[in-house]
Design a protein around this motif. Structure first.
Motif, PDB file in Angstrom:
ATOM      1  N   GLY A   1       0.773  -1.225   0.000  1.00 39.95           N
ATOM      2  CA  GLY A   1       0.000   0.000   0.000  1.00 39.95           C
ATOM      3  C   GLY A   1       0.805   1.276   0.000  1.00 39.95           C
ATOM      4  N   LEU A   2       1.807   1.381  -0.851  1.00 40.74           N
ATOM      5  CA  LEU A   2       2.585   2.606  -0.977  1.00 40.74           C
ATOM      6  C   LEU A   2       1.842   3.546  -1.928  1.00 40.74           C
ATOM      7  N   VAL A   3       1.076   4.447  -1.353  1.00 45.79           N
ATOM      8  CA  VAL A   3       0.166   5.293  -2.123  1.00 45.79           C
ATOM      9  C   VAL A   3       0.841   6.013  -3.288  1.00 45.79           C
ATOM     10  N   PRO A   4       1.955   6.721  -3.091  1.00 42.01           N
ATOM     11  CA  PRO A   4       2.562   7.425  -4.236  1.00 42.01           C
ATOM     12  C   PRO A   4       2.969   6.473  -5.363  1.00 42.01           C
ATOM     13  N   ARG A   5       3.446   5.280  -5.015  1.00 39.69           N
ATOM     14  CA  ARG A   5       3.852   4.309  -6.042  1.00 39.69           C
ATOM     15  C   ARG A   5       2.641   3.734  -6.767  1.00 39.69           C
ATOM     16  N   ILE A   6       1.533   3.539  -6.061  1.00 42.66           N
ATOM     17  CA  ILE A   6       0.318   3.036  -6.707  1.00 42.66           C
ATOM     18  C   ILE A   6      -0.186   4.061  -7.712  1.00 42.66           C
ATOM     19  N   VAL A   7      -0.210   5.332  -7.297  1.00 42.55           N
ATOM     20  CA  VAL A   7      -0.694   6.405  -8.173  1.00 42.55           C
ATOM     21  C   VAL A   7       0.168   6.504  -9.427  1.00 42.55           C
ATOM     22  N   SER A   8       1.483   6.322  -9.287  1.00 51.44           N
ATOM     23  CA  SER A   8       2.373   6.478 -10.441  1.00 51.44           C
ATOM     24  C   SER A   8       2.587   5.186 -11.237  1.00 51.44           C
ATOM     25  N   LEU A   9       2.120   4.050 -10.741  1.00 54.91           N
ATOM     26  CA  LEU A   9       2.394   2.764 -11.383  1.00 54.91           C
ATOM     27  C   LEU A   9       1.920   2.687 -12.832  1.00 54.91           C
ATOM     28  N   ALA A  10       0.737   3.181 -13.127  1.00 48.93           N
ATOM     29  CA  ALA A  10       0.205   3.095 -14.489  1.00 48.93           C
ATOM     30  C   ALA A  10       1.100   3.820 -15.488  1.00 48.93           C
ATOM     31  N   ASN A  11       1.704   4.931 -15.067  1.00 47.29           N
ATOM     32  CA  ASN A  11       2.610   5.681 -15.953  1.00 47.29           C
ATOM     33  C   ASN A  11       4.018   5.100 -15.942  1.00 47.29           C
ATOM     34  N   ASP A  12       4.475   4.670 -14.770  1.00 49.23           N
ATOM     35  CA  ASP A  12       5.835   4.147 -14.643  1.00 49.23           C
ATOM     36  C   ASP A  12       6.011   2.786 -15.326  1.00 49.23           C
ATOM     37  N   LEU A  13       5.003   1.924 -15.193  1.00 46.87           N
ATOM     38  CA  LEU A  13       5.062   0.578 -15.763  1.00 46.87           C
ATOM     39  C   LEU A  13       3.761   0.267 -16.499  1.00 46.87           C
ATOM     40  N   PRO A  14       3.537   0.896 -17.640  1.00 41.67           N
ATOM     41  CA  PRO A  14       2.277   0.657 -18.355  1.00 41.67           C
ATOM     42  C   PRO A  14       2.123  -0.816 -18.715  1.00 41.67           C
ATOM     43  N   GLY A  15       0.917  -1.306 -18.556  1.00 40.70           N
ATOM     44  CA  GLY A  15       0.633  -2.696 -18.900  1.00 40.70           C
ATOM     45  C   GLY A  15       0.892  -3.682 -17.787  1.00 40.70           C
ATOM     46  N   VAL A  16       1.391  -3.201 -16.648  1.00 37.21           N
ATOM     47  CA  VAL A  16       1.659  -4.085 -15.524  1.00 37.21           C
ATOM     48  C   VAL A  16       0.470  -4.034 -14.573  1.00 37.21           C
ATOM     49  N   ASN A  17       0.077  -5.189 -14.062  1.00 33.52           N
ATOM     50  CA  ASN A  17      -1.052  -5.287 -13.138  1.00 33.52           C
ATOM     51  C   ASN A  17      -0.617  -4.999 -11.708  1.00 33.52           C
ATOM     52  N   LEU A  18      -1.579  -4.605 -10.885  1.00 30.92           N
ATOM     53  CA  LEU A  18      -1.335  -4.295  -9.484  1.00 30.92           C
ATOM     54  C   LEU A  18      -2.083  -5.273  -8.602  1.00 30.92           C
ATOM     55  N   ALA A  19      -1.392  -5.799  -7.597  1.00 34.62           N
ATOM     56  CA  ALA A  19      -2.019  -6.619  -6.558  1.00 34.62           C
ATOM     57  C   ALA A  19      -1.766  -5.930  -5.223  1.00 34.62           C
ATOM     58  N   LEU A  20      -2.838  -5.681  -4.490  1.00 32.21           N
ATOM     59  CA  LEU A  20      -2.743  -5.010  -3.207  1.00 32.21           C
ATOM     60  C   LEU A  20      -2.981  -6.007  -2.083  1.00 32.21           C
ATOM     61  N   SER A  21      -2.041  -6.072  -1.154  1.00 30.90           N
ATOM     62  CA  SER A  21      -2.208  -6.901   0.040  1.00 30.90           C
ATOM     63  C   SER A  21      -3.069  -6.120   1.024  1.00 30.90           C
ATOM     64  N   LEU A  22      -4.378  -6.353   1.002  1.00 24.13           N
ATOM     65  CA  LEU A  22      -5.320  -5.588   1.816  1.00 24.13           C
ATOM     66  C   LEU A  22      -5.526  -6.246   3.187  1.00 24.13           C
ATOM     67  N   HIS A  23      -6.033  -7.462   3.207  1.00 25.82           N
ATOM     68  CA  HIS A  23      -6.177  -8.311   4.387  1.00 25.82           C
ATOM     69  C   HIS A  23      -7.145  -7.829   5.451  1.00 25.82           C
ATOM     70  N   ALA A  24      -7.739  -6.657   5.319  1.00 22.84           N
ATOM     71  CA  ALA A  24      -8.704  -6.168   6.300  1.00 22.84           C
ATOM     72  C   ALA A  24      -9.560  -5.078   5.667  1.00 22.84           C
ATOM     73  N   PRO A  25     -10.821  -4.970   6.097  1.00 23.88           N
ATOM     74  CA  PRO A  25     -11.713  -3.970   5.510  1.00 23.88           C
ATOM     75  C   PRO A  25     -11.706  -2.615   6.217  1.00 23.88           C
ATOM     76  N   THR A  26     -10.990  -2.495   7.341  1.00 17.24           N
ATOM     77  CA  THR A  26     -10.924  -1.231   8.078  1.00 17.24           C
ATOM     78  C   THR A  26      -9.469  -0.900   8.406  1.00 17.24           C
ATOM     79  N   GLN A  27      -9.205   0.378   8.619  1.00 15.26           N
ATOM     80  CA  GLN A  27      -7.846   0.815   8.942  1.00 15.26           C
ATOM     81  C   GLN A  27      -7.376   0.210  10.268  1.00 15.26           C
ATOM     82  N   ASP A  28      -8.230   0.232  11.286  1.00 15.94           N
ATOM     83  CA  ASP A  28      -7.821  -0.284  12.597  1.00 15.94           C
ATOM     84  C   ASP A  28      -7.424  -1.755  12.532  1.00 15.94           C
ATOM     85  N   LEU A  29      -8.230  -2.564  11.867  1.00 17.27           N
ATOM     86  CA  LEU A  29      -7.916  -3.990  11.760  1.00 17.27           C
ATOM     87  C   LEU A  29      -6.698  -4.201  10.862  1.00 17.27           C
ATOM     88  N   ARG A  30      -6.575  -3.410   9.829  1.00 18.33           N
ATOM     89  CA  ARG A  30      -5.457  -3.578   8.890  1.00 18.33           C
ATOM     90  C   ARG A  30      -4.109  -3.338   9.569  1.00 18.33           C
TER      91      ARG A  30
END
Length: 185
Positions: free
Chosen positions: A17-46
């Motif tokens: 969950g590196l926000v700046p890298r996620i935002v820039s990923l589409a431009n930095d690595l076009p055509g590459v897919n993103l997988a986010l390790s979420l593991h929880a639906p709320t900030q406190d639990l995450r």
């Protein structure tokens, strides 16, 4: 001359969950897919499950996912480890369904594998995983799945502009680079 061709559809960048890298990923690595390790639906639990989640607020993270999806025109793979008694409840399923509503994601429910950590985690029971999936379906999600992998899409499809989130939540980089910003406990 050596030419190397990599098929973009098979390339995935996994992030916690590196926000700046996620935002820039589409431009930095076009055509590459993103997988986010979420593991929880709320900030406190995450932050209990993923200590690195303290760096970026969940709402800001989801706004970054929306930016990536809009720029890349690709689904995001959401990785969700099912931990017995921690993030596999009916309430967690409702929260996750709401969080993912309207987003083009593939939800991958992964059984927890015991590790040597201080946390006393265990894998979710099979019936808990089944009930979790059922709850998400009943929330109006379009789910197609096999082997624990679920494609989730909201049947009502809300636009990105209808789901604007304030990006003024301080993140880890701002705490150290922007004068006057302080870490909130």
């Amino acid at each position: 001359m050596i030419v190397i061709y990599v098929t973009p559809i098979r390339n995935i960048v996994f992030m916690v969950g590196l926000v700046p890298r996620i935002v820039s990923l589409a431009n930095d690595l076009p055509g590459v897919n993103l997988a986010l390790s979420l593991h929880a639906p709320t900030q406190d639990l995450r932050v209990q499950i993923v200590p690195a989640a303290r760096a970026y607020n969940l709402l800001k993270l989801m706004a970054a996912i929306d930016c990536y999806s809009a720029a890349s025109k690709r689904q995001v793979f959401i990785e969700y480890i099912m931990i017995g008694g921690v993030n596999d409840s009916d309430e967690a399923a409702h929260q996750l369904g709401s969080l993912l509503s309207g987003r083009q994601v593939v939800l991958n429910l992964i059984p927890y594998n015991p590790t040597e950590t201080k946390a006393d985690f265990k894998a979710s029971r099979e019936d808990a995983v089944h009930n979790f999936q059922k709850t998400i379906r009943e929330m109006g999600q379009d789910i197609a799945g096999a082997c624990g992998q679920l494609a989730v899409g909201d049947l009502k499809r809300t636009s990105l502009s209808a789901r604007k989130v304030s990006l003024d939540i301080p993140d880890i980089e701002e705490l150290f680079t922007v004068p006057g910003r302080r870490m909130v406990k």
